[in-house]
Design a protein around this motif. Structure first.
Motif, PDB file in Angstrom:
ATOM      1  N   MET A  71       0.801  -1.148   0.076  1.00 22.80           N
ATOM      2  CA  MET A  71       0.147   0.195  -0.005  1.00 22.80           C
ATOM      3  C   MET A  71       1.141   1.358   0.048  1.00 22.80           C
ATOM      4  SD  MET A  71      -2.935  -1.506  -0.298  1.00 22.80           S
ATOM      5  CE  MET A  71      -4.114   0.197  -0.183  1.00 22.80           C
ATOM      6  N   SER A  72       0.181   2.414  -0.100  1.00 25.42           N
ATOM      7  CA  SER A  72       0.923   3.451  -0.397  1.00 25.42           C
ATOM      8  C   SER A  72       1.644   4.184   1.007  1.00 25.42           C
ATOM      9  CB  SER A  72       0.029   4.704  -0.820  1.00 25.42           C
ATOM     10  OG  SER A  72      -0.931   5.049   0.149  1.00 25.42           O
ATOM     11  N   TYR A  73       2.286   3.504   1.796  1.00 27.71           N
ATOM     12  CA  TYR A  73       2.976   4.225   2.524  1.00 27.71           C
ATOM     13  C   TYR A  73       4.649   3.862   2.595  1.00 27.71           C
ATOM     14  CZ  TYR A  73       1.841  -0.128   5.474  1.00 27.71           C
ATOM     15  OH  TYR A  73       1.821  -1.114   5.702  1.00 27.71           O
ATOM     16  N   TRP A  74       5.344   4.914   3.305  1.00 26.62           N
ATOM     17  CA  TRP A  74       6.650   4.815   3.120  1.00 26.62           C
ATOM     18  C   TRP A  74       7.669   4.202   3.853  1.00 26.62           C
ATOM     19  CZ3 TRP A  74       2.999   8.536   4.578  1.00 26.62           C
ATOM     20  CH2 TRP A  74       2.278   9.124   3.513  1.00 26.62           C
ATOM     21  N   LYS A  75       8.792   3.931   3.487  1.00 25.42           N
ATOM     22  CA  LYS A  75       9.973   3.618   4.242  1.00 25.42           C
ATOM     23  C   LYS A  75      10.428   4.675   5.037  1.00 25.42           C
ATOM     24  CE  LYS A  75      10.810  -0.096   1.174  1.00 25.42           C
ATOM     25  NZ  LYS A  75       9.838  -1.089   1.948  1.00 25.42           N
ATOM     26  N   ALA A  76      10.934   4.269   6.412  1.00 25.49           N
ATOM     27  CA  ALA A  76      11.476   5.351   7.107  1.00 25.49           C
ATOM     28  C   ALA A  76      12.885   6.051   6.616  1.00 25.49           C
ATOM     29  CB  ALA A  76      11.732   4.745   8.552  1.00 25.49           C
TER      30      ALA A  76
ATOM     31  N   ASP B 277       8.122  -3.927   9.055  1.00 22.98           N
ATOM     32  CA  ASP B 277       8.479  -4.394   7.880  1.00 22.98           C
ATOM     33  C   ASP B 277       9.889  -4.590   7.493  1.00 22.98           C
ATOM     34  OD1 ASP B 277       5.579  -5.290   6.799  1.00 22.98           O
ATOM     35  OD2 ASP B 277       5.440  -2.872   6.865  1.00 22.98           O
TER      36      ASP B 277
ATOM     37  N   ASP C 207      13.104   8.865   9.524  1.00 19.99           N
ATOM     38  CA  ASP C 207      11.640   9.128   9.889  1.00 19.99           C
ATOM     39  C   ASP C 207      11.504   8.140  11.058  1.00 19.99           C
ATOM     40  OD1 ASP C 207       9.611  10.657   9.999  1.00 19.99           O
ATOM     41  OD2 ASP C 207       8.700   9.915   8.157  1.00 19.99           O
ATOM     42  N   THR C 208      10.514   8.711  11.790  1.00 24.54           N
ATOM     43  CA  THR C 208      10.305   7.984  13.058  1.00 24.54           C
ATOM     44  C   THR C 208       8.660   7.859  13.224  1.00 24.54           C
ATOM     45  OG1 THR C 208       9.679  10.052  14.272  1.00 24.54           O
ATOM     46  CG2 THR C 208      12.011   8.971  14.395  1.00 24.54           C
ATOM     47  N   PRO C 209       8.474   6.702  14.026  1.00 23.86           N
ATOM     48  CA  PRO C 209       9.075   5.855  14.660  1.00 23.86           C
ATOM     49  C   PRO C 209       9.683   4.624  13.515  1.00 23.86           C
ATOM     50  CG  PRO C 209       6.917   5.251  15.129  1.00 23.86           C
ATOM     51  CD  PRO C 209       6.650   6.552  14.356  1.00 23.86           C
TER      52      PRO C 209
ATOM     53  N   ALA D 207      11.122 -10.385   6.733  1.00 22.73           N
ATOM     54  CA  ALA D 207      10.281 -11.209   5.522  1.00 22.73           C
ATOM     55  C   ALA D 207       9.236 -11.988   6.420  1.00 22.73           C
ATOM     56  CB  ALA D 207      11.269 -11.955   4.944  1.00 22.73           C
TER      57      ALA D 207
ATOM     58  N   LEU E  38       6.385  -6.126  14.606  1.00 24.02           N
ATOM     59  CA  LEU E  38       5.773  -4.876  14.189  1.00 24.02           C
ATOM     60  C   LEU E  38       6.110  -3.994  12.810  1.00 24.02           C
ATOM     61  CD1 LEU E  38       5.378  -3.493  17.645  1.00 24.02           C
ATOM     62  CD2 LEU E  38       3.391  -4.501  16.595  1.00 24.02           C
TER      63      LEU E  38
END
Lengths: 371, 371
Positions: A1-6, A348, A17-19, A365, A346
């Motif tokens: 889905m459309s969220y991002w890596k930290a 990825d 980015d946090t957490p 994984a 919790l």
């Protein structure tokens, strides 16, 4: 889905980015090496517990440093590690139900696969599955050596189970699972030593009773990060299942260190930002219980003895501080998770850092592999 | 990765592999309807909290039954719900840092986006981001009405913050966030009523003080499943943020129900199998703390008052039972999670059942959206 890596590899650490779940690679590699050093020249091998990390990149590094393979808790985890090329996997758990056995058995075509039993029905079902898929499964009798969770009683019950396994087509009796979980977090070295002394006695007695029946006990396997030196030196255990040593969570850090204990160091952190500073007495960070599991207590604030993480809500952590100037809105802090295993589960990916830079993202994984 | 789903649509319920997160659709739909009925004809709208479910399929059903939109805690969650077509989203949280603001602001081109502030620095950063992206953000002043977490003090501090928001280009002062989290789980109806009475008084005083300055307070928003009838009837709140009502976890089920309280029912379950039965006193199930979050206590065993889930390890749950014959190896049980929000966050999908069949799998699309 459309969220991002930290973060992305190459980013400066300050840009994460946090957490985010951060692995300090230097500390992690020192921990890996410390374990390899502790077992070198001993007649004991490491089967690193992968339930802690669920991460093939880590498992491959453990094997490269001498681990025979991994153990894990779930068939779904085993499948991930087989796919990643790990050739020797023990599911340190009872596997119940046809759906799971249908998935477990075929893995034995690609890797050595072991599994536990503590009941005759399980042995029958494992034998049927192994025969149906024309594979051989290594089966270990789980013995209750003090944890009072799974496992048959030491002695006669274990002998009967070993006989059944050894006599089942499709199964190979591989030995005894003798893990004492609660002993790992007994705080004093004396308490841990006493608990494992009893576990060793129970394991030895059971091994000897089985061998007296003419059944070889190739492996006695168990131990964790809190006690593995005792099992290493027991003359009974010949395989160790430590997992948390790579990360060292707050709960393990709270154990009093005994003489000769290996000085593992914290390598896993939750990076967090102070997101609210509405009163002088309180600072709120953006890592709550969906970012750092609280089942073994609150996280610690790394290298900040003046700050205490006192309460976790879903997405908020409450810090208490006596000094109103100690922390400002927007400050970034590092938390040491209370319990590494469910915290890793919790996320990825692990954001792997070395010095001031992000070196890699390693996928978790097998995150969420519950089946 | 190569692990499997617990079921497929059309499967019989008995074939669902375990542990699995099961949504009883009939109970869920009754809960949706009960909330719609409780707000019908009142001058109060529902903005359902999506942090509980992280699931667009559920958000769309909430909106279809009258919710104005959703709230959520994280920018990453908001992005998932914007993509799913939800047109009105409030991030009930402070959003700190350029990385997050760069992602939040563009969402306002596709949906109405609200966010909280409790500090002048946050307002400045929000205004800069809104202007940089040529959007308007709804900003709510968060007021501490008793939760003692985020939020400025009622009265003057909130007035100052509202003035700043109202005077900032790119921002629209949308009203007050007045959520009292700890009040939700006070066990007696009298305790909950008393806590919310104070929250209402603080919200009213603050609203009136801001309006006395000539700044309209369009919304006073807050409330949760434990207390929303009080906020509904307050004459001050005109938007409610209940989320858990769709699932009703064990912790909410433990609240004593007051007269007139809405009889929400348990609709979310962790399906689990008895995987070890090595002694008569103990049964071990395959759902531990990676399958059912224990931050609000242990799960309950559904419709089995004779069984108590007493201890959770990573992948094991220990049941105590006085009756050795009460449960057998391989039995399937349903657990009511202690806390729905972090439990849902452990799963990739909800297995939606109706009667004896699996009707659908709904992705928990915003699972792990921590940024």
């Amino acid at each position: 889905m459309s969220y991002w890596k930290a973060a992305q590899p190459g980013d400066p650490v300050v840009a994460i980015d946090t957490p985010a779940l951060v692995l300090d690679l230097d500390a992690f590699e020192r921990n890996l090496q410390r374990m390899a050093d502790a077992l070198r020249g001993r007649n004991v091998r490491l089967r690193a517990h992968a339930k802690s990390h669920k991460c093939p990149e880590i498992a491959l590094r453990q094997v490269a440093l001498g681990a025979v393979g991994i153990c894990c808790q779930k068939v779904g985890e085993a499948a991930v590690f087989v796919e990643a090329g790990i050739g020797d996997i023990l599911v340190t758990n009872q596997v119940m139900g046809d759906a799971k056995l249908r998935r477990l058995a075929p893995l034995a075509r690609k890797a050595r696969i072991g599994v536990l039993a503590d009941h005759p029905q399980q042995v029958q079902a494992l034998a049927a599955a192994a025969q149906a898929h024309a594979v051989t499964l290594d089966v270990y009798a789980e013995v209750n050596v003090g944890a009072n969770r799974c496992g048959v009683a030491p002695g006669d019950e274990a002998v009967q189970l070993a006989r059944q396994i050894a006599g089942s087509a499709g199964l190979r009796f591989a030995g005894l699972q003798c893990y004492h979980g609660p002993a790992q977090h007994l705080r004093s070295p004396q308490q841990r030593a006493a608990a494992i002394k009893e576990a060793i006695a129970a394991a030895r007695m059971t091994r000897d009773a089985i061998e007296a029946c003419g059944i070889a006990v190739e492996r006695v396997t168990g131990a964790g990060t809190g006690t593995f030196l005792h099992e290493r030196d027991s003359g009974v255990f010949n395989e160790l299942q430590a997992g948390s040593y790579i990360f060292l969570d707050r709960d393990y850090g709270d154990n009093e260190r005994g003489e000769g204990d290996v000085p593992f160091e914290h390598a896993l952190f939750v990076r967090t930002t102070v997101m609210s500073r509405a009163t002088p007495q309180r600072a709120i960070v953006d890592a709550g219980l969906k970012a750092s599991s609280v089942d073994s207590g609150m996280p610690a604030v790394w290298q900040r003895p003046d700050l205490r993480y006192v309460k976790a809500a879903d997405e908020h952590g409450v810090l208490a501080t006596a000094d109103a100037a100690a922390v400002s809105l927007g400050d970034v802090l590092m938390l040491v998770p209370g319990h590494c295993d469910p915290t890793v589960n919790l996320y990825d990916e692990l954001v792997c850092v070395r010095g001031d830079s992000v070196e890699a993202l390693w996928p978790v994984a097998a995150r969420g592999a519950l089946l």
